[in-house]
Design an enzyme around this catalytic site. Sequence first.
Site, PDB file in Angstrom:
ATOM      1  N   CYS A 419       6.818   0.703 -41.887  1.00  0.00           N
ATOM      2  CA  CYS A 419       5.712   1.129 -42.845  1.00  0.00           C
ATOM      3  C   CYS A 419       5.979   2.606 -42.834  1.00  0.00           C
ATOM      4  O   CYS A 419       6.015   3.088 -44.050  1.00  0.00           O
ATOM      5  CB  CYS A 419       4.379   0.852 -42.116  1.00  0.00           C
ATOM      6  SG  CYS A 419       4.133   1.477 -40.580  1.00  0.00           S
ATOM      7  N   HIS A 463      -0.190   2.024 -38.685  1.00  0.00           N
ATOM      8  CA  HIS A 463       0.368   1.759 -40.005  1.00  0.00           C
ATOM      9  C   HIS A 463       0.059   2.923 -40.867  1.00  0.00           C
ATOM     10  O   HIS A 463      -0.427   4.132 -40.475  1.00  0.00           O
ATOM     11  CB  HIS A 463      -0.761   0.529 -40.477  1.00  0.00           C
ATOM     12  CG  HIS A 463      -0.020   0.231 -41.714  1.00  0.00           C
ATOM     13  ND1 HIS A 463       1.319  -0.410 -41.992  1.00  0.00           N
ATOM     14  CD2 HIS A 463      -0.642  -0.031 -43.128  1.00  0.00           C
ATOM     15  CE1 HIS A 463       1.526  -0.760 -43.273  1.00  0.00           C
ATOM     16  NE2 HIS A 463       0.478  -0.471 -43.820  1.00  0.00           N
ATOM     17  N   ASP A 478       0.041   0.630 -50.890  1.00  0.00           N
ATOM     18  CA  ASP A 478       0.803   0.665 -49.660  1.00  0.00           C
ATOM     19  C   ASP A 478       2.008  -0.107 -49.987  1.00  0.00           C
ATOM     20  O   ASP A 478       2.164  -1.322 -50.170  1.00  0.00           O
ATOM     21  CB  ASP A 478      -0.317  -0.399 -48.910  1.00  0.00           C
ATOM     22  CG  ASP A 478       0.484  -0.874 -47.234  1.00  0.00           C
ATOM     23  OD1 ASP A 478       1.580  -0.169 -47.005  1.00  0.00           O
ATOM     24  OD2 ASP A 478      -0.345  -1.258 -46.481  1.00  0.00           O
TER      25      ASP A 478
END
Lengths: 677, 329
Positions: A419, A463, A478
């Site tokens: 991520c 994250h 995202d």
Amino acid sequence: MGSLDVKHKGPALRAFSVNWLFFGFALLIIPQWARLPIWLALVTSGLAIWAWAGARFGVRMPGRALRVLMVLVLAVIFAVTVRGRFTVEAASDFFVLTVALKWLELRSRRDLYVLFFILCYLAAVNFLFRSSPGWALLDFVGILSLFNALQGSQGGHLKRGMLQTWKRMGKLFLLALPLVIGLFIFFPRIGPLWSVPLVSDRGTTGFSDTVAPGDISHLAQSDRRAFRVRFGGALPPPRERYWRGLVLEDYDGRAWRERQSYSPLSPPGKVNEEAGAGPLPADEYEVLMEPTYQRWGFALRDSVPVSSNISAMGNGLIRFRRPVDTTVRYRMKRLSVAPLPSRLSAAVRFRDTALPLGGNPETRAWALSLRARYGTPRAVVAAVLNYFHTQPFYYTLNPPKLGANPMDTLLFQTRQGFCAHYASATAYVLRVAGIPARLVVGYQGGEVGADGRYLIVRQYDAHAWVEVWLGQRWVRVDPTAAIAPERIERGLQSAVSDPADFLADNWMAPSRYNNIAWVRWINLQMDAFNYRWERWVVGYQGNTQLALFGHLSRHIGKRELGWISAGLVGLFSLGVALWSLWRARQERQGEGMARLFRQWRVLLSKVGVASQASETPLQIAQRAYDLDPTLGRLSMNFARQLNSHYYDSSRGTPERELWRQLKRFKRSVRTFKQRKT
Amino acid sequence: MISSLISTPRRLLRQRWQHWVDQRVGRSDRVCFEQRNIFIVPSGAGLVFCGLLVVMLLTGINYQNSLIYLLTFLLGTLFFLSIVQTYQSLAGLELIVVEAGEGEVGSLSRIGLRFIADNDRDYPSLTVAADPRHPVNFSVMAGNSVDVELGLPLRRRGPVDLPRLRIETRFPFGLLKAWSWGRPLSRGLAWPAAIPCPPERVGTLAADEGAPSSALAGVDWIDLRPYRQGDPLQRVQWKRYARSEDMVTADWQAGLLDPDWLDLEAFPGVDVELRLNYLAHLIDLRELSGKPYGLKMGPRRYGPGLGAAHRLSCMRALAWHGFEGPANG
């Protein structure tokens, strides 16, 4: 019986005491074991084992010169390794070192007590590091073992040794429990009396305030809890479970950093002091956070603090006033209305589009072309996400190294990342395109707890994502959701391309086996118990206490709680005193007769008729008869009269008469003895 | 200078305390330890433990750590409960003075004590001491009794008031000490120390001046020789002197008399205590030589006889001389 039993006070310690002291020590050092420097762990356990073997098997102990040498050497090693850092860890290490050295000098009862005292304090120090129910239990068992060691050190005779001492410990523990619980609930929790230099050098949990691509993937190897959240209303759907912790705006070409210029705002509106323990309103949620040794907390966006132990920062984040060194609890309220549109000042806009000069030529060209082709920021963002979605990008825990132009390599060559890689690249691309963008770090997701009303967020839920300024406000973008949507919907375990990667280095982690139904069930039940423990025992602090009692009556403050605690102690003492008095009275009632019986038995024992207190008078008399008929007849007579008094003291022989008989009996014993000689 | 300024009030305080204790604890040969006479205070270790609790509480407060609070409360309550436990390690025990002890001045007399346990309680760790420097450890199990002997140095002849006995326990944890006192009613007895009689005094043993013949009734061999300077006048044969004006002294070896009366009055001009010492020595000599002897103390006579029982009654008579007691009362 009746024998001369004279023992002189000896300084030697009993093996019983040393054994239990050693056992207590072994239990109490376990919580420290993992965090101790390796040399200290080895030295401590080595010295303790040596001392124990010395007391148990007579292994030679070091002489005075060697002891002094050891103290000096260890002190130097300690000073060198600590290097002036004054942290809780260093203080605890020093404490453990004193325990270790004291073991070398365990000879008299006095030494035993010194060791007992420092081990008691070690038990308290343990709680600075470990607070789960299992560790607490271990600690308490350790303490009871130490007390057991004290019982053995008093000299004298311990019948049935260990059984008896543990029985006593158990009884005392149960008796103590009501007062302990009462005091725990009512004893007023006051704030720190002076500021403790609580600096911790631990950064083992959570992340640091600098994030380079790839930094977060090491968290994915840990299934430690980060925090748990209970909601007043329904749980939010998985795609909204974004827990913001840090906003990173400065990029130096390698890592993203937090910008320090935000000053903490005073909490908006009135801070509700009593929000600590009452029922949760539908729009509020409560976070129970494990210690991070940092000041930040985690919250959903568009929510504001309700409890007073946290304050809101300008960028919608929350901060504690001091580093979180124990489990803490705080409450947040979700705003139903989105905040009013605001403007980005020119200075902020400049900073949030700033990039280091040069590097990543391909990415820069691509970003500028996107900007030229799509025009509006919104369309550019959509194009970037679409690129991630359509191209063969892989979400992986073990991406290849990225080299000198990391964004170019990631976007156009390897296409494998975690991520943080994708978020970093997205923010970079958008900044090149002149769109203000920033990196947000926190957690995403959460496992639903046993009762379905709270979420468990673990380290592997860590994250990173991007926030983009789209005209009026910051909007969450995202890239991971575009590459691996299952990461957002179902968590990391289902998102990693190779299932063996999940917690690969951590085969002990219970969560690793969550795909087995019963393992998962047990994990969840244990977590629920743990949650209650941390919520109501570990997290029982000042505000919770006041809120709990404020709920009952407005007039209960710290002062009143103090009085209640004092009252509890008084009541408990009174209870114990009354009970003790009552027992003494019970005993006195039968005392005259018991003494009579006892003295009669002592007399008989002189002529060789030994007896137990549990035998009946007639049984004893029978034995006397076997020895000598004359004496036996007298004994029988006396025993019968004793019995008649026991069964009916109003019609039986009066006590005074029995005493007279005993005197006569004494004389016959004397003549019997003379006859024998 | 300064130390004396400090020590004087301390001594006064100690005296007042002991006086108070003596008033509270009556003299008796049988003591049952119970609420009325058991004292209990934290021991040195207990005080340190209380200090530790304060430090732990401060740690809990400053680190806002609930579990440290919990631990502190647990330890505090255990300490509190051990007050009762320690008390119960002494309560219900009974002390009987079996033997008040007697012996020669300068030796140790043996005080015999019997401790009787309650029927359903053990007394695992007790100490008893007459002198705090020499405690004796013992344990009594439920329903049993244990005999303990204490030594008491005898310093002065006569009946001895037994000192206060301190019975103490710190069981189970040593954080508290519970103690009580026994003040035996029985008195011990200190016999005079045996001191050898200088030889020139031995001659005065044939005490009965007017009737040497009767005094010499048991003597089997007498040496008559001319009087020498220093011979005791009692031994001069005055009848012979009246007859012939020859000063002749009758001489015989001590111990030849049978029975031989040892007389308190036989040492003119000697201090009474010293006479008693001489007599004690002579008694021991007689016992060694195995010849019967008697003791004359003014109007009282003991014996003649021989053996431990006779010796004991003689020694007691010597010990009680000049005191109100069973022998003279």
